[in-house]
Design a protein around this motif. Structure first.
Motif, PDB file in Angstrom:
ATOM      1  N   LEU A   1       0.742  -0.933  -0.015  1.00 39.44           N
ATOM      2  CA  LEU A   1      -0.033   0.038   0.047  1.00 39.44           C
ATOM      3  C   LEU A   1       0.962   1.190   0.065  1.00 39.44           C
ATOM      4  N   ASN A   2       2.150   1.213   0.758  1.00 38.25           N
ATOM      5  CA  ASN A   2       2.900   2.282   0.923  1.00 38.25           C
ATOM      6  C   ASN A   2       3.448   2.658  -0.627  1.00 38.25           C
ATOM      7  N   LYS A   3       3.531   1.565  -1.168  1.00 39.17           N
ATOM      8  CA  LYS A   3       4.263   1.592  -2.485  1.00 39.17           C
ATOM      9  C   LYS A   3       3.433   2.301  -3.773  1.00 39.17           C
ATOM     10  N   GLY A   4       2.034   2.189  -3.367  1.00 41.11           N
ATOM     11  CA  GLY A   4       1.057   2.707  -4.232  1.00 41.11           C
ATOM     12  C   GLY A   4       0.697   1.461  -5.120  1.00 41.11           C
ATOM     13  N   LYS A   5       1.046   0.186  -4.570  1.00 45.33           N
ATOM     14  CA  LYS A   5       0.605  -1.145  -5.469  1.00 45.33           C
ATOM     15  C   LYS A   5      -0.670  -1.977  -4.956  1.00 45.33           C
ATOM     16  N   MET A   6      -1.154  -1.282  -4.047  1.00 48.15           N
ATOM     17  CA  MET A   6      -2.372  -2.020  -3.528  1.00 48.15           C
ATOM     18  C   MET A   6      -3.544  -1.191  -3.761  1.00 48.15           C
ATOM     19  N   ASP A   7      -4.631  -1.786  -4.479  1.00 48.96           N
ATOM     20  CA  ASP A   7      -5.930  -1.187  -4.704  1.00 48.96           C
ATOM     21  C   ASP A   7      -6.956  -1.789  -3.914  1.00 48.96           C
ATOM     22  N   LYS A   8      -6.725  -2.847  -2.998  1.00 50.52           N
ATOM     23  CA  LYS A   8      -7.936  -3.423  -2.400  1.00 50.52           C
ATOM     24  C   LYS A   8      -7.901  -2.871  -1.005  1.00 50.52           C
ATOM     25  N   PRO A   9      -9.146  -2.903  -0.093  1.00 48.51           N
ATOM     26  CA  PRO A   9      -9.036  -2.615   1.272  1.00 48.51           C
ATOM     27  C   PRO A   9      -8.923  -3.829   1.898  1.00 48.51           C
ATOM     28  N   LEU A  10      -8.183  -3.751   3.202  1.00 44.91           N
ATOM     29  CA  LEU A  10      -7.716  -4.723   4.010  1.00 44.91           C
ATOM     30  C   LEU A  10      -8.865  -5.416   4.653  1.00 44.91           C
ATOM     31  N   THR A  11      -9.084  -6.523   4.369  1.00 45.97           N
ATOM     32  CA  THR A  11     -10.340  -7.169   4.821  1.00 45.97           C
ATOM     33  C   THR A  11      -9.943  -8.368   5.172  1.00 45.97           C
ATOM     34  N   LEU A  12     -10.824  -9.464   5.964  1.00 42.73           N
ATOM     35  CA  LEU A  12     -10.484 -10.770   6.660  1.00 42.73           C
ATOM     36  C   LEU A  12     -10.568 -11.576   5.207  1.00 42.73           C
ATOM     37  N   LYS A  13     -11.419 -11.492   4.244  1.00 44.13           N
ATOM     38  CA  LYS A  13     -11.388 -12.041   3.089  1.00 44.13           C
ATOM     39  C   LYS A  13     -10.227 -12.235   2.449  1.00 44.13           C
ATOM     40  N   TYR A  14      -9.569 -10.812   2.350  1.00 43.07           N
ATOM     41  CA  TYR A  14      -8.223 -10.795   1.455  1.00 43.07           C
ATOM     42  C   TYR A  14      -7.435 -11.300   2.033  1.00 43.07           C
ATOM     43  N   VAL A  15      -7.255 -11.519   3.395  1.00 42.60           N
ATOM     44  CA  VAL A  15      -5.828 -11.857   4.021  1.00 42.60           C
ATOM     45  C   VAL A  15      -6.174 -13.486   3.892  1.00 42.60           C
ATOM     46  N   ALA A  16      -7.310 -13.916   3.961  1.00 42.10           N
ATOM     47  CA  ALA A  16      -7.555 -15.380   4.004  1.00 42.10           C
ATOM     48  C   ALA A  16      -7.188 -15.934   2.626  1.00 42.10           C
ATOM     49  N   ASN A  17      -7.552 -15.087   1.547  1.00 34.84           N
ATOM     50  CA  ASN A  17      -7.219 -15.560   0.230  1.00 34.84           C
ATOM     51  C   ASN A  17      -5.874 -15.631  -0.006  1.00 34.84           C
ATOM     52  N   GLU A  18      -4.958 -14.758   0.598  1.00 32.07           N
ATOM     53  CA  GLU A  18      -3.586 -14.723   0.731  1.00 32.07           C
ATOM     54  C   GLU A  18      -2.962 -15.884   0.989  1.00 32.07           C
ATOM     55  N   LEU A  19      -3.539 -16.282   2.144  1.00 31.13           N
ATOM     56  CA  LEU A  19      -3.113 -17.616   2.979  1.00 31.13           C
ATOM     57  C   LEU A  19      -3.768 -18.799   2.340  1.00 31.13           C
ATOM     58  N   HIS A  20      -4.430 -18.731   1.364  1.00 31.89           N
ATOM     59  CA  HIS A  20      -5.367 -19.829   0.749  1.00 31.89           C
ATOM     60  C   HIS A  20      -5.859 -20.800   1.644  1.00 31.89           C
ATOM     61  N   LEU A  21      -6.773 -19.878   2.959  1.00 29.79           N
ATOM     62  CA  LEU A  21      -7.309 -20.475   3.842  1.00 29.79           C
ATOM     63  C   LEU A  21      -8.961 -20.015   3.844  1.00 29.79           C
ATOM     64  N   HIS A  22      -9.887 -20.823   4.232  1.00 31.66           N
ATOM     65  CA  HIS A  22     -11.140 -20.319   4.522  1.00 31.66           C
ATOM     66  C   HIS A  22     -11.232 -19.351   5.478  1.00 31.66           C
ATOM     67  N   PRO A  23     -12.066 -18.162   5.334  1.00 32.37           N
ATOM     68  CA  PRO A  23     -11.822 -17.122   6.602  1.00 32.37           C
ATOM     69  C   PRO A  23     -12.304 -17.816   7.921  1.00 32.37           C
ATOM     70  N   THR A  24     -13.357 -18.591   7.957  1.00 33.49           N
ATOM     71  CA  THR A  24     -13.817 -19.072   9.266  1.00 33.49           C
ATOM     72  C   THR A  24     -12.915 -20.114   9.897  1.00 33.49           C
ATOM     73  N   TYR A  25     -12.025 -20.683   8.855  1.00 30.87           N
ATOM     74  CA  TYR A  25     -11.009 -21.640   9.555  1.00 30.87           C
ATOM     75  C   TYR A  25      -9.860 -20.850  10.134  1.00 30.87           C
ATOM     76  N   LEU A  26      -9.576 -20.118   9.305  1.00 26.54           N
ATOM     77  CA  LEU A  26      -8.222 -18.864   9.609  1.00 26.54           C
ATOM     78  C   LEU A  26      -8.775 -18.077  10.993  1.00 26.54           C
ATOM     79  N   SER A  27      -9.921 -17.864  11.100  1.00 24.10           N
ATOM     80  CA  SER A  27     -10.265 -17.351  12.258  1.00 24.10           C
ATOM     81  C   SER A  27     -10.293 -18.119  13.606  1.00 24.10           C
ATOM     82  N   ASN A  28     -10.844 -19.377  13.299  1.00 24.09           N
ATOM     83  CA  ASN A  28     -10.746 -20.364  14.402  1.00 24.09           C
ATOM     84  C   ASN A  28      -9.343 -20.647  14.855  1.00 24.09           C
ATOM     85  N   LEU A  29      -8.497 -20.824  13.904  1.00 22.87           N
ATOM     86  CA  LEU A  29      -7.149 -21.002  14.371  1.00 22.87           C
ATOM     87  C   LEU A  29      -6.390 -20.028  15.068  1.00 22.87           C
TER      88      LEU A  29
END
Length: 307
Positions: free
Chosen positions: A208-236
């Motif tokens: 984001l600081n480099k100007g290369k991020m055009d998406k908001p920071l959300t749980l869904k975004y992070v879960a996708n980056e980690l290739h995990l389901h949001p609910t599974y990630l949250s439980n872990l």
């Protein structure tokens, strides 16, 4: 304050912007504090991000160091740690002595075992850096190790950077041992998820600081980056930290908003736009819910004196 926080991709860029010094490498360097030109020391009004981990071993002198939302009064013999995602600012420097060690993620990840540095040395994981006061014996040992690295770096030894990589590991383990009585979370096999989660958050803000991020920071975004389901990630994460992934995302987003409000002269609306909120009203509502006051009131209370 300045309009935005400067971001330096490597040591060459950061040195060129602040001093006449030339780094020994774009990825690894070690300086004596007293070598840093006065022009760089006097440049105390500009917060910045640097794509490097930094360890400062202060043996004498005093100054203020702001790391994200925390201001540390550094006097005498102290050891501090900062990471690439931290916003840093040096102020009121007076006769500092000691060593300043820099190494970028590229330097540690060039070898397969590099991933363990991020996992093992948890003092690099904190939101606002870490400050530690070593004993005289610990200070002397750490100083000798940094001095050995400083001297080796300035030789023509063809394998010096490979050697420095191993010296660095030994030094960081010595730091870990010196800080063993502090309440720094220790790593273990079950920490992989939280480590990857933290790394994903930090990578987001660096991009984001480099100007290369055009998406908001959300749980869904992070879960996708980690290739995990949001609910599974949250439980872990709930099992490991006591907090849900959504809570941790909100906390990290608030930390960034607070840092920008405190360290730049971006308007509240500009901060909202920068962090990809739908509008200023949405950002203000989110901020007030998390912090308890409006962004404008927070900025007024968080103003840092420059004297």
């Amino acid at each position: 304050m300045q309009k935005q926080v400067a971001y330096y991709e490597n040591l060459v860029d950061s040195f060129r912007d602040t001093s006449t010094l030339e780094p020994n490498s774009p990825y690894f360097d070690i300086l004596r504090f007293e070598e840093i030109p006065l022009r760089m020391q006097d440049n105390t009004g500009n917060p910045f991000r640097l794509n490097a981990f930094v360890v400062g071993l202060v043996t004498r002198g005093d100054f203020k160091l702001s790391i994200s939302n925390e201001v540390y009064e550094i006097t005498g013999s102290q050891l501090y740690f900062t990471s690439p995602w931290h916003i840093r600012q040096y102020m009121n420097i007076n006769n500092w002595n000691g060593f300043l060690l820099f190494f970028t993620p590229d330097f540690i990840f060039q070898y397969p075992q590099g991933e363990y540095i991020f996992r093992e040395f948890r003092y690099f994981h904190t939101e606002n850096g870490m400050l530690f006061s070593p004993t005289p014996e610990q200070l002397a040992k750490l100083h000798r190790q940094l001095e050995a690295m400083y001297d080796l770096l300035r030789t023509n030894h063809p394998e010096r950077f490979k050697m420095l990589y191993h010296y660095l590991n030994i030094f960081l383990y010595e730091c870990k041992d010196a800080m063993s009585e502090m309440t720094v979370p220790r790593s273990g096999p079950k920490d992989t998820t939280i480590n990857n989660f933290l790394q994903a958050l930090n990578t987001y803000f660096i991009e984001l600081n480099k100007g290369k991020m055009d998406k908001p920071l959300t749980l869904k975004y992070v879960a996708n980056e980690l290739h995990l389901h949001p609910t599974y990630l949250s439980n872990l994460l709930k099992q490991q930290t006591g907090k849900t992934a959504a809570q941790l995302v909100r906390e990290r987003l608030i930390l960034e908003a607070q840092s920008l409000l405190k360290n730049t002269d971006m308007t509240v609306a500009e901060v909202a736009y920068y962090l990809h909120f739908k509008d200023n009203s949405n950002f203000a509502k989110f901020f007030r819910h998390q912090v308890g006051i409006s962004p404008s009131d927070y900025r007024e209370k968080a103003k840092m004196p420059n004297e």
